[in-house]
Design a protein around this motif. Structure first.
Motif, PDB file in Angstrom:
ATOM      1  N   ILE A 111       0.853  -1.188   0.000  1.00  0.00           N
ATOM      2  CA  ILE A 111       0.000   0.000   0.000  1.00  0.00           C
ATOM      3  C   ILE A 111       0.889   1.237   0.000  1.00  0.00           C
ATOM      4  CG2 ILE A 111      -1.809   1.274   1.203  1.00  0.00           C
ATOM      5  CD1 ILE A 111      -2.669  -1.382   2.465  1.00  0.00           C
ATOM      6  N   LEU A 112       0.977   1.898  -1.147  1.00  0.00           N
ATOM      7  CA  LEU A 112       1.785   3.107  -1.301  1.00  0.00           C
ATOM      8  C   LEU A 112       0.927   4.247  -1.843  1.00  0.00           C
ATOM      9  CD1 LEU A 112       4.974   1.511  -2.955  1.00  0.00           C
ATOM     10  CD2 LEU A 112       4.574   1.996  -0.529  1.00  0.00           C
ATOM     11  N   SER A 113      -0.345   4.237  -1.525  1.00  0.00           N
ATOM     12  CA  SER A 113      -1.282   5.224  -2.065  1.00  0.00           C
ATOM     13  C   SER A 113      -1.107   6.590  -1.416  1.00  0.00           C
ATOM     14  CB  SER A 113      -2.719   4.733  -1.861  1.00  0.00           C
ATOM     15  OG  SER A 113      -2.948   4.433  -0.495  1.00  0.00           O
ATOM     16  N   ASP A 114      -1.663   7.608  -2.085  1.00  0.00           N
ATOM     17  CA  ASP A 114      -1.696   8.979  -1.567  1.00  0.00           C
ATOM     18  C   ASP A 114      -0.301   9.525  -1.269  1.00  0.00           C
ATOM     19  OD1 ASP A 114      -4.738   9.553  -1.152  1.00  0.00           O
ATOM     20  OD2 ASP A 114      -4.408   7.547  -0.356  1.00  0.00           O
ATOM     21  N   ASN A 115       0.609   9.320  -2.202  1.00  0.00           N
ATOM     22  CA  ASN A 115       1.953   9.862  -2.101  1.00  0.00           C
ATOM     23  C   ASN A 115       2.284  10.645  -3.371  1.00  0.00           C
ATOM     24  OD1 ASN A 115       3.173   8.890   0.518  1.00  0.00           O
ATOM     25  ND2 ASN A 115       2.480   6.922  -0.297  1.00  0.00           N
ATOM     26  N   LYS A 116       3.566  10.797  -3.665  1.00  0.00           N
ATOM     27  CA  LYS A 116       3.986  11.547  -4.856  1.00  0.00           C
ATOM     28  C   LYS A 116       4.929  10.709  -5.710  1.00  0.00           C
ATOM     29  CE  LYS A 116       3.540  16.005  -2.481  1.00  0.00           C
ATOM     30  NZ  LYS A 116       4.240  17.252  -2.051  1.00  0.00           N
ATOM     31  N   LEU A 117       4.589   9.448  -5.865  1.00  0.00           N
ATOM     32  CA  LEU A 117       5.416   8.539  -6.654  1.00  0.00           C
ATOM     33  C   LEU A 117       5.314   8.870  -8.136  1.00  0.00           C
ATOM     34  CD1 LEU A 117       4.582   5.197  -4.828  1.00  0.00           C
ATOM     35  CD2 LEU A 117       6.652   6.584  -4.598  1.00  0.00           C
ATOM     36  N   THR A 118       6.440   8.793  -8.826  1.00  0.00           N
ATOM     37  CA  THR A 118       6.499   9.062 -10.266  1.00  0.00           C
ATOM     38  C   THR A 118       7.143   7.868 -10.972  1.00  0.00           C
ATOM     39  OG1 THR A 118       8.608  10.224  -9.953  1.00  0.00           O
ATOM     40  CG2 THR A 118       6.603  11.564  -9.967  1.00  0.00           C
ATOM     41  N   GLY A 119       7.268   7.976 -12.292  1.00  0.00           N
ATOM     42  CA  GLY A 119       7.871   6.898 -13.060  1.00  0.00           C
ATOM     43  C   GLY A 119       6.896   5.771 -13.320  1.00  0.00           C
ATOM     44  N   ASN A 120       7.420   4.680 -13.863  1.00  0.00           N
ATOM     45  CA  ASN A 120       6.599   3.541 -14.247  1.00  0.00           C
ATOM     46  C   ASN A 120       6.352   2.588 -13.083  1.00  0.00           C
ATOM     47  OD1 ASN A 120       6.786   4.609 -16.798  1.00  0.00           O
ATOM     48  ND2 ASN A 120       8.349   3.181 -17.498  1.00  0.00           N
ATOM     49  N   ILE A 121       5.313   1.774 -13.229  1.00  0.00           N
ATOM     50  CA  ILE A 121       5.168   0.604 -12.357  1.00  0.00           C
ATOM     51  C   ILE A 121       6.147  -0.433 -12.888  1.00  0.00           C
ATOM     52  CG2 ILE A 121       3.624  -1.207 -11.542  1.00  0.00           C
ATOM     53  CD1 ILE A 121       1.286   0.672 -12.086  1.00  0.00           C
ATOM     54  N   PRO A 122       7.179  -0.807 -12.127  1.00  0.00           N
ATOM     55  CA  PRO A 122       8.203  -1.706 -12.685  1.00  0.00           C
ATOM     56  C   PRO A 122       7.619  -3.066 -13.043  1.00  0.00           C
ATOM     57  CG  PRO A 122       8.467  -1.490 -10.311  1.00  0.00           C
ATOM     58  CD  PRO A 122       7.423  -0.482 -10.718  1.00  0.00           C
ATOM     59  N   PRO A 123       7.969  -3.611 -14.204  1.00  0.00           N
ATOM     60  CA  PRO A 123       7.441  -4.936 -14.582  1.00  0.00           C
ATOM     61  C   PRO A 123       7.862  -6.021 -13.609  1.00  0.00           C
ATOM     62  CG  PRO A 123       9.193  -4.224 -16.091  1.00  0.00           C
ATOM     63  CD  PRO A 123       8.844  -3.044 -15.250  1.00  0.00           C
ATOM     64  N   GLU A 124       8.979  -5.786 -12.892  1.00  0.00           N
ATOM     65  CA  GLU A 124       9.451  -6.768 -11.920  1.00  0.00           C
ATOM     66  C   GLU A 124       8.429  -7.025 -10.820  1.00  0.00           C
ATOM     67  OE1 GLU A 124      13.013  -4.885 -13.839  1.00  0.00           O
ATOM     68  OE2 GLU A 124      11.123  -4.177 -12.960  1.00  0.00           O
ATOM     69  N   ILE A 125       7.486  -6.120 -10.661  1.00  0.00           N
ATOM     70  CA  ILE A 125       6.477  -6.286  -9.622  1.00  0.00           C
ATOM     71  C   ILE A 125       5.669  -7.563  -9.832  1.00  0.00           C
ATOM     72  CG2 ILE A 125       4.522  -5.081 -10.706  1.00  0.00           C
ATOM     73  CD1 ILE A 125       4.131  -3.592  -8.033  1.00  0.00           C
ATOM     74  N   GLY A 126       5.669  -8.061 -11.069  1.00  0.00           N
ATOM     75  CA  GLY A 126       4.928  -9.279 -11.384  1.00  0.00           C
ATOM     76  C   GLY A 126       5.457 -10.514 -10.686  1.00  0.00           C
ATOM     77  N   ASN A 127       6.678 -10.436 -10.143  1.00  0.00           N
ATOM     78  CA  ASN A 127       7.247 -11.577  -9.420  1.00  0.00           C
ATOM     79  C   ASN A 127       6.696 -11.705  -8.006  1.00  0.00           C
ATOM     80  OD1 ASN A 127       8.890 -12.310 -11.589  1.00  0.00           O
ATOM     81  ND2 ASN A 127      10.523 -10.918 -10.960  1.00  0.00           N
ATOM     82  N   MET A 128       5.942 -10.707  -7.562  1.00  0.00           N
ATOM     83  CA  MET A 128       5.384 -10.717  -6.202  1.00  0.00           C
ATOM     84  C   MET A 128       4.031 -11.435  -6.229  1.00  0.00           C
ATOM     85  SD  MET A 128       6.462  -6.768  -5.497  1.00  0.00           S
ATOM     86  CE  MET A 128       5.895  -6.702  -3.801  1.00  0.00           C
ATOM     87  N   THR A 129       4.058 -12.702  -6.513  1.00  0.00           N
ATOM     88  CA  THR A 129       2.831 -13.457  -6.816  1.00  0.00           C
ATOM     89  C   THR A 129       1.966 -13.750  -5.602  1.00  0.00           C
ATOM     90  OG1 THR A 129       4.118 -15.499  -6.702  1.00  0.00           O
ATOM     91  CG2 THR A 129       3.820 -14.508  -8.878  1.00  0.00           C
ATOM     92  N   ASN A 130       2.448 -13.439  -4.402  1.00  0.00           N
ATOM     93  CA  ASN A 130       1.642 -13.667  -3.205  1.00  0.00           C
ATOM     94  C   ASN A 130       0.818 -12.451  -2.806  1.00  0.00           C
ATOM     95  OD1 ASN A 130       2.235 -16.426  -2.314  1.00  0.00           O
ATOM     96  ND2 ASN A 130       4.339 -15.702  -2.102  1.00  0.00           N
ATOM     97  N   LEU A 131       0.918 -11.384  -3.576  1.00  0.00           N
ATOM     98  CA  LEU A 131       0.157 -10.186  -3.247  1.00  0.00           C
ATOM     99  C   LEU A 131      -1.343 -10.461  -3.237  1.00  0.00           C
ATOM    100  CD1 LEU A 131       1.835  -7.168  -5.106  1.00  0.00           C
ATOM    101  CD2 LEU A 131       1.581  -7.489  -2.641  1.00  0.00           C
ATOM    102  N   VAL A 132      -1.989  -9.960  -2.203  1.00  0.00           N
ATOM    103  CA  VAL A 132      -3.446 -10.022  -2.094  1.00  0.00           C
ATOM    104  C   VAL A 132      -4.049  -8.639  -2.334  1.00  0.00           C
ATOM    105  CG1 VAL A 132      -5.377 -10.508  -0.529  1.00  0.00           C
ATOM    106  CG2 VAL A 132      -3.349 -11.978  -0.509  1.00  0.00           C
ATOM    107  N   LEU A 133      -3.316  -7.607  -1.921  1.00  0.00           N
ATOM    108  CA  LEU A 133      -3.792  -6.239  -2.091  1.00  0.00           C
ATOM    109  C   LEU A 133      -2.648  -5.376  -2.615  1.00  0.00           C
ATOM    110  CD1 LEU A 133      -5.975  -4.168   0.367  1.00  0.00           C
ATOM    111  CD2 LEU A 133      -4.023  -3.142  -0.758  1.00  0.00           C
ATOM    112  N   LEU A 134      -2.898  -4.658  -3.708  1.00  0.00           N
ATOM    113  CA  LEU A 134      -1.934  -3.709  -4.263  1.00  0.00           C
ATOM    114  C   LEU A 134      -2.632  -2.374  -4.436  1.00  0.00           C
ATOM    115  CD1 LEU A 134       0.756  -2.903  -5.557  1.00  0.00           C
ATOM    116  CD2 LEU A 134      -0.098  -3.811  -7.735  1.00  0.00           C
ATOM    117  N   SER A 135      -2.159  -1.354  -3.715  1.00  0.00           N
ATOM    118  CA  SER A 135      -2.756  -0.022  -3.770  1.00  0.00           C
ATOM    119  C   SER A 135      -1.685   1.005  -4.114  1.00  0.00           C
ATOM    120  CB  SER A 135      -3.414   0.333  -2.437  1.00  0.00           C
ATOM    121  OG  SER A 135      -3.885   1.664  -2.473  1.00  0.00           O
TER     122      SER A 135
END
Length: 528
Positions: free
Chosen positions: A123-147
């Motif tokens: 959960i990294l919502s309501d911040n000032k993040l920029t750039g792309n969502i890294p494709p490597e995030i797809g390796n986190m296969t146990n995620l239940v919630l992504l915000s």
């Protein structure tokens, strides 16, 4: 700048979402204890996240650098569960959750985050993040919630997101994500909730979206999406509980020029096509896949689609035209008010009836912005927290000189004394991006703002995500500008012609050179 009631509404919404997040935390059902020793690889991933998002500038970074420090400059191994936002599963000695919303994170999500393979909640919502969502995030296969909502993320939704076989909640709303929806999103067969409104997604919705059959919303409002498939249309309407297409604003991929007595022509992919010749139009406006042309009170208002014109109104004088999602907005002046026209059912609805003087009427991805002069700037439309139409004021003060849509934001020029500001509807915040010499013209193109400072200073392109200004031209006077597709059209007058500018290659190409007088230059959607 004044704080509007919109901020109060957003605050209530965020509190509700935080409550939902807390409930999900309880449902995860993992036992946690402090002082678990996570692996060096996971520790390095956490440190990469801290460094990449300016951890020293977070609102709360307690525990991360509490002495004694290890050689890497952070608190000793085994203390990670005490780091703000980090929850460690002591049974498996792994990082289970990262919860850092509204904590002033800025910068990019690092690719090293892929090493947190046991993470169930990010959960990294309501911040000032920029750039792309890294494709490597797809390796986190146990995620239940992504915000990741309410940031400034750009680029496309990575296809690797389809690897989230356990994901139940996906929040990507209110960013600047572009490109098409990857068909791999249909692999998320455990998903209960997909919320991606308020981005700049384009193109057709993939059929695979209909694989998301579990209860819960699929919300792509306030993008630039479309479909010709009734199966997709019915599915998205049911998931939203409303007509999802009414919230889409198609991107303009062609150009239209009013050459006065020589007619109205469209330009696309190097070729010109005349779509009208006759009485000189008074106003032009593109909406959805249609094109509106006002021929005055004697002839009326016409709409163009698929090679044919049809009259949709004849009566009193039209003062202004704009669009709102897929519909046309017509301002008939103080006496008659502002109306919204739905071409698909040929109906008119009055949305404003009061006698208040007004200047600009512009569309900002599903929101109609009206400058009521001394009464301030007002918004009309449906947004992410309201499923009915309403008006609210978000600014009152100095009367703006120019008001231009800029992605999901609004660019407002208040003149040399105050400067050029961007208003973010998602956060209800104003940011001054320029103060100096007068601005002569202002328009959006390819995710950038084209700002003409006149012959002395030239034409600049402003990129908000990097806060950079680039001069792209200096020379003869510019008469008109319009953004279309990923280009900028600039009319230098009858002597020099019309040019298109490609920012990526920094090239200018003359697309029209004849000395024929012209009025408006309007961007529009190609008529299929």
């Amino acid at each position: 700048m004044t704080v509007s009631s919109f901020q109060k509404k957003k605050t209530k919404t965020n509190l509700l979402k935080i409550s939902i997040i807390a409930l999900v935390i309880l449902l995860i059902g993992i036992a946690f204890n402090a002082n678990a020793a996570i692996s060096p690889t996971e520790r390095a991933a956490l440190i990469a996240l801290y460094n990449s998002t300016n951890g020293d500038g977070w609102a709360d970074n307690s525990g991360w650098k509490t002495p004694p420090l290890a050689g890497d400059g952070f608190s000793e191994p085994g203390t990670e569960d005490d780091w703000k936002g980090i929850v460690v599963n002591n049974l498996e000695n792994t990082v289970a959750e990262i919860i850092s919303y509204s904590n002033q994170l800025s910068g990019n999500i690092p690719p090293e985050i892929e090493n947190l393979t046991n993470l169930t909640m990010l959960i990294l919502s309501d911040n000032k993040l920029t750039g792309n969502i890294p494709p490597e995030i797809g390796n986190m296969t146990n995620l239940v919630l992504l915000s990741l909502e309410n940031n400034m993320l750009t680029g496309s939704i990575p296809a690797e997101i389809g690897n989230f076989s356990n994901l139940e909640i996906l929040w990507l709303a209110n960013n600047q994500l572009s490109g098409t929806i990857p068909p791999e999103i249909g692999n998320l067969n455990q998903l209960y909730e997909l919320v991606a409104f308020g981005n700049q997604l384009t193109g057709p919705v993939p059929l695979e979206i209909t694989n998301l059959t579990r209860p819960g919303p699929v919300d792509f409002r306030f993008n630039h999406l479309y479909t010709d498939n009734d199966t997709i249309r019915i599915f998205l309407n049911q998931k939203l509980g409303d007509d999802w297409e009414r919230y889409q604003t198609l991107l303009n991929d062609a150009l239209s020029v009013d050459f006065k007595t020589n007619g109205v022509w469209t330009y696309d992919s190097g070729s010109w096509t005349r779509i009208y010749i006759g009485i000189d139009p008074e106003k032009l406006c593109a909406f959805n896949t249609h094109f509106a042309m006002d021929l005055g009170t004697a002839q009326g208002l016409y709409a163009y689609e698929s090679g044919s014109w049809s009259r949709i109104y004849k009566g009193v004088t039209i003062e202004k035209m704009s669009r709102l999602n897929k519909n046309l907005v017509v301002d008939f002046g103080n006496t008659y008010g502002i109306y919204e026209y739905d071409y698909s059912v040929n109906t008119w609805e009055r949305i404003y009836s009061y006698s208040s003087p007004r200047d600009e009427v512009v569309d900002v991805v599903g929101r109609l912005v009206v400058d009521f002069k001394n009464l301030g700037l007002w918004v009309y439309g449906r947004d992410e927290d309201w499923f009915f139409s309403h008006w609210y004021r978000f600014y009152k003060g100095t009367d703006p000189e120019k008001v231009v849509p800029f992605g999901n934001m609004l660019a407002v020029d208040f003149g040399t004394a105050i400067g050029l500001y961007l208003y973010d509807f998602n956060t209800d915040t104003w940011t001054r991006v320029y103060k100096g010499v007068p601005i002569e013209k202002l328009t959006e193109f390819d995710g950038k703002l084209a700002v003409d400072f006149g012959t002395t200073h030239g034409l600049y392109a402003y990129e908000h995500t990097t806060d950079t200004w680039t001069r792209i031209y200096k020379g003869v006077a510019i008469e008109k500008m319009a953004g279309f597709s990923d280009k900028l059209a600039v009319d230098f007058g009858t002597v020099y012609g019309i040019y298109e500018y490609d920012f990526t290659s920094n090239t200018w190409t003359r697309i029209y050179k004849y000395q024929v007088e012209r009025d408006e230059i309007v961007s529009l959607n190609i008529f299929n």
